[in-house]
Design a protein around this motif. Structure first.
Motif, PDB file in Angstrom:
ATOM      1  N   TRP A 128     -18.681   4.158 -44.352  1.00 20.86           N
ATOM      2  CA  TRP A 128     -19.758   5.163 -44.482  1.00 20.86           C
ATOM      3  C   TRP A 128     -20.648   5.356 -45.636  1.00 20.86           C
ATOM      4  N   ALA A 129     -21.829   5.395 -45.480  1.00 23.64           N
ATOM      5  CA  ALA A 129     -22.692   5.332 -46.376  1.00 23.64           C
ATOM      6  C   ALA A 129     -23.616   6.588 -46.625  1.00 23.64           C
ATOM      7  N   ALA A 130     -23.830   7.121 -47.752  1.00 25.98           N
ATOM      8  CA  ALA A 130     -24.790   8.410 -48.013  1.00 25.98           C
ATOM      9  C   ALA A 130     -25.639   7.920 -49.126  1.00 25.98           C
ATOM     10  N   LEU A 131     -27.028   7.609 -48.680  1.00 23.45           N
ATOM     11  CA  LEU A 131     -27.848   7.235 -49.716  1.00 23.45           C
ATOM     12  C   LEU A 131     -28.981   7.982 -49.621  1.00 23.45           C
ATOM     13  N   ASP A 132     -29.491   8.642 -50.936  1.00 21.98           N
ATOM     14  CA  ASP A 132     -30.607   9.417 -50.860  1.00 21.98           C
ATOM     15  C   ASP A 132     -31.652   8.237 -51.675  1.00 21.98           C
ATOM     16  N   TYR A 133     -32.976   8.812 -51.276  1.00 23.46           N
ATOM     17  CA  TYR A 133     -34.118   7.939 -51.609  1.00 23.46           C
ATOM     18  C   TYR A 133     -35.316   8.506 -52.024  1.00 23.46           C
ATOM     19  N   VAL A 134     -35.852   8.070 -53.007  1.00 21.24           N
ATOM     20  CA  VAL A 134     -37.245   8.652 -53.497  1.00 21.24           C
ATOM     21  C   VAL A 134     -38.192   7.429 -53.816  1.00 21.24           C
ATOM     22  N   VAL A 135     -39.489   7.223 -52.754  1.00 24.98           N
ATOM     23  CA  VAL A 135     -40.182   6.179 -53.026  1.00 24.98           C
ATOM     24  C   VAL A 135     -41.522   6.903 -53.543  1.00 24.98           C
ATOM     25  N   ARG A 136     -42.033   6.309 -54.405  1.00 27.54           N
ATOM     26  CA  ARG A 136     -43.527   6.781 -55.175  1.00 27.54           C
ATOM     27  C   ARG A 136     -44.610   5.919 -54.731  1.00 27.54           C
ATOM     28  N   MET A 137     -45.678   6.337 -54.453  1.00 23.38           N
ATOM     29  CA  MET A 137     -46.756   5.393 -54.089  1.00 23.38           C
ATOM     30  C   MET A 137     -47.966   5.999 -54.756  1.00 23.38           C
ATOM     31  N   GLY A 138     -48.836   5.114 -55.225  1.00 25.43           N
ATOM     32  CA  GLY A 138     -50.217   5.334 -55.571  1.00 25.43           C
ATOM     33  C   GLY A 138     -51.155   5.884 -54.549  1.00 25.43           C
ATOM     34  N   GLU A 139     -52.303   6.444 -54.806  1.00 24.63           N
ATOM     35  CA  GLU A 139     -53.265   6.619 -53.828  1.00 24.63           C
ATOM     36  C   GLU A 139     -53.550   5.669 -52.873  1.00 24.63           C
ATOM     37  N   ASP A 140     -53.260   4.514 -53.050  1.00 26.77           N
ATOM     38  CA  ASP A 140     -53.644   3.324 -52.141  1.00 26.77           C
ATOM     39  C   ASP A 140     -52.432   2.964 -51.378  1.00 26.77           C
ATOM     40  N   TRP A 141     -51.209   3.750 -51.237  1.00 26.41           N
ATOM     41  CA  TRP A 141     -50.095   3.533 -50.409  1.00 26.41           C
ATOM     42  C   TRP A 141     -49.520   2.501 -50.804  1.00 26.41           C
ATOM     43  N   ARG A 142     -49.459   1.833 -52.064  1.00 25.46           N
ATOM     44  CA  ARG A 142     -48.760   0.792 -52.402  1.00 25.46           C
ATOM     45  C   ARG A 142     -47.522   1.395 -53.245  1.00 25.46           C
ATOM     46  N   THR A 143     -46.496   0.650 -53.460  1.00 25.94           N
ATOM     47  CA  THR A 143     -45.214   1.117 -53.940  1.00 25.94           C
ATOM     48  C   THR A 143     -45.277   1.093 -55.362  1.00 25.94           C
ATOM     49  N   ARG A 144     -44.960   2.312 -56.032  1.00 30.80           N
ATOM     50  CA  ARG A 144     -44.782   2.125 -57.604  1.00 30.80           C
ATOM     51  C   ARG A 144     -43.495   2.060 -58.029  1.00 30.80           C
ATOM     52  N   SER A 145     -42.516   2.979 -57.270  1.00 29.66           N
ATOM     53  CA  SER A 145     -41.148   2.804 -57.632  1.00 29.66           C
ATOM     54  C   SER A 145     -40.582   3.448 -56.456  1.00 29.66           C
ATOM     55  N   ALA A 146     -39.025   3.102 -56.745  1.00 29.83           N
ATOM     56  CA  ALA A 146     -38.168   3.518 -55.578  1.00 29.83           C
ATOM     57  C   ALA A 146     -36.622   3.689 -56.394  1.00 29.83           C
ATOM     58  N   ASP A 147     -36.191   5.162 -56.056  1.00 35.07           N
ATOM     59  CA  ASP A 147     -34.743   5.212 -56.599  1.00 35.07           C
ATOM     60  C   ASP A 147     -33.858   5.446 -55.393  1.00 35.07           C
ATOM     61  N   ILE A 148     -32.721   4.927 -55.369  1.00 38.03           N
ATOM     62  CA  ILE A 148     -31.799   4.988 -54.494  1.00 38.03           C
ATOM     63  C   ILE A 148     -30.275   5.351 -55.115  1.00 38.03           C
ATOM     64  N   THR A 149     -29.943   6.503 -54.609  1.00 38.10           N
ATOM     65  CA  THR A 149     -28.647   7.017 -55.275  1.00 38.10           C
ATOM     66  C   THR A 149     -27.628   7.425 -53.799  1.00 38.10           C
ATOM     67  N   GLY A 150     -26.313   7.482 -54.355  1.00 40.12           N
ATOM     68  CA  GLY A 150     -25.321   7.964 -53.298  1.00 40.12           C
ATOM     69  C   GLY A 150     -24.363   6.974 -53.301  1.00 40.12           C
ATOM     70  N   ALA A 151     -23.576   7.034 -52.021  1.00 45.46           N
ATOM     71  CA  ALA A 151     -22.379   6.052 -52.029  1.00 45.46           C
ATOM     72  C   ALA A 151     -22.448   5.294 -51.004  1.00 45.46           C
ATOM     73  N   TYR A 152     -22.027   3.833 -51.354  1.00 46.88           N
ATOM     74  CA  TYR A 152     -22.106   2.929 -50.354  1.00 46.88           C
ATOM     75  C   TYR A 152     -21.050   1.860 -50.741  1.00 46.88           C
ATOM     76  N   ALA A 153     -20.432   1.249 -49.619  1.00 44.34           N
ATOM     77  CA  ALA A 153     -19.104   0.467 -49.727  1.00 44.34           C
ATOM     78  C   ALA A 153     -18.019   0.925 -50.564  1.00 44.34           C
ATOM     79  N   GLY A 154     -17.920   2.211 -50.669  1.00 42.52           N
ATOM     80  CA  GLY A 154     -17.128   2.948 -51.552  1.00 42.52           C
ATOM     81  C   GLY A 154     -17.359   2.985 -52.902  1.00 42.52           C
ATOM     82  N   ASP A 155     -18.532   2.627 -53.491  1.00 44.92           N
ATOM     83  CA  ASP A 155     -18.981   2.829 -54.858  1.00 44.92           C
ATOM     84  C   ASP A 155     -20.262   3.669 -54.787  1.00 44.92           C
ATOM     85  N   THR A 156     -20.201   4.054 -56.017  1.00 48.96           N
ATOM     86  CA  THR A 156     -21.339   5.217 -56.297  1.00 48.96           C
ATOM     87  C   THR A 156     -22.309   4.241 -56.798  1.00 48.96           C
ATOM     88  N   VAL A 157     -23.785   4.568 -56.375  1.00 48.51           N
ATOM     89  CA  VAL A 157     -24.785   3.619 -56.575  1.00 48.51           C
ATOM     90  C   VAL A 157     -26.122   4.649 -57.198  1.00 48.51           C
TER      91      VAL A 157
END
Length: 186
Positions: free
Chosen positions: A45-74
């Motif tokens: 089981w995985a529990a991943l939360d994400y936040v993706v920030r984009m400019g006015e032009d819809w191009r990605t500036r950044s992304a943060d992914i946190t949570g649990a995956y493969a038994g590890d905290t990420v």
């Protein structure tokens, strides 16, 4: 800075147990996706939360992914600055020209190129593709062609994958055949 919610989406996975809930928010200087993916894959089981920030032009500036995956905290951070991508502070080679992030565990990140897609026509993009298990980061060359209305032909060059997406008026995928389906009453 949470922004004003413009749209929300709730998907259920079709190829495994899982779901994803996401909201699109308008910020003073762009857009933000905030989502919560819960799924089972070969690592458990995985529990991943994400936040993706984009400019006015819809191009990605950044992304943060946190949570649990493969038994590890990420805690993973992708940043695009002056056309250069970094992952947890380390510059990533091979992502020249990538304007978007594609998080393999959610259909939410198809939103950015879909928002740039003309009413009639095609858009070719390269994304910084975060794949699991891993994380593995590399380029994903994608094409989106609006076939009619809310139907979009999608291809990914590196995987030779092709399908027809159904999308809503906001640019969220409503059907990703075999992978994701939008829950209407979420």
């Amino acid at each position: 800075m949470t922004g004003t919610t413009v749209a929300t989406a709730h998907w259920r996975a079709l190829d495994r147990e899982g779901e994803d809930k996401c909201r699109l928010a308008r910020l003073d200087s762009g857009w933000m996706l905030v989502g919560h993916a819960r799924f089972r894959d070969g690592t458990g089981w995985a529990a991943l939360d994400y936040v993706v920030r984009m400019g006015e032009d819809w191009r990605t500036r950044s992304a943060d992914i946190t949570g649990a995956y493969a038994g590890d905290t990420v805690a993973w951070k992708l940043l695009r600055k002056d056309g250069v991508w970094s992952f947890n502070g380390e510059v990533q080679a091979g992502l020249d020209g990538a304007e978007d992030v594609d998080l393999s565990f959610t259909p939410a990140t198809n939103l950015m190129p879909l928002r740039r897609l003309p009413e009639v026509g095609r858009i070719d993009v390269t994304a910084a593709w975060l794949r699991l298990p891993g994380p593995n980061l590399g380029p994903l060359t994608q094409s989106y062609t609006r076939e009619r209305g809310h139907l979009v032909r999608y291809t990914a060059q590196e995987t030779e994958y092709e399908t027809q997406l159904q999308v809503d008026e906001y640019g969220f995928v409503t059907l990703y055949p075999g992978l994701w389906e939008r829950e209407e009453n979420a």
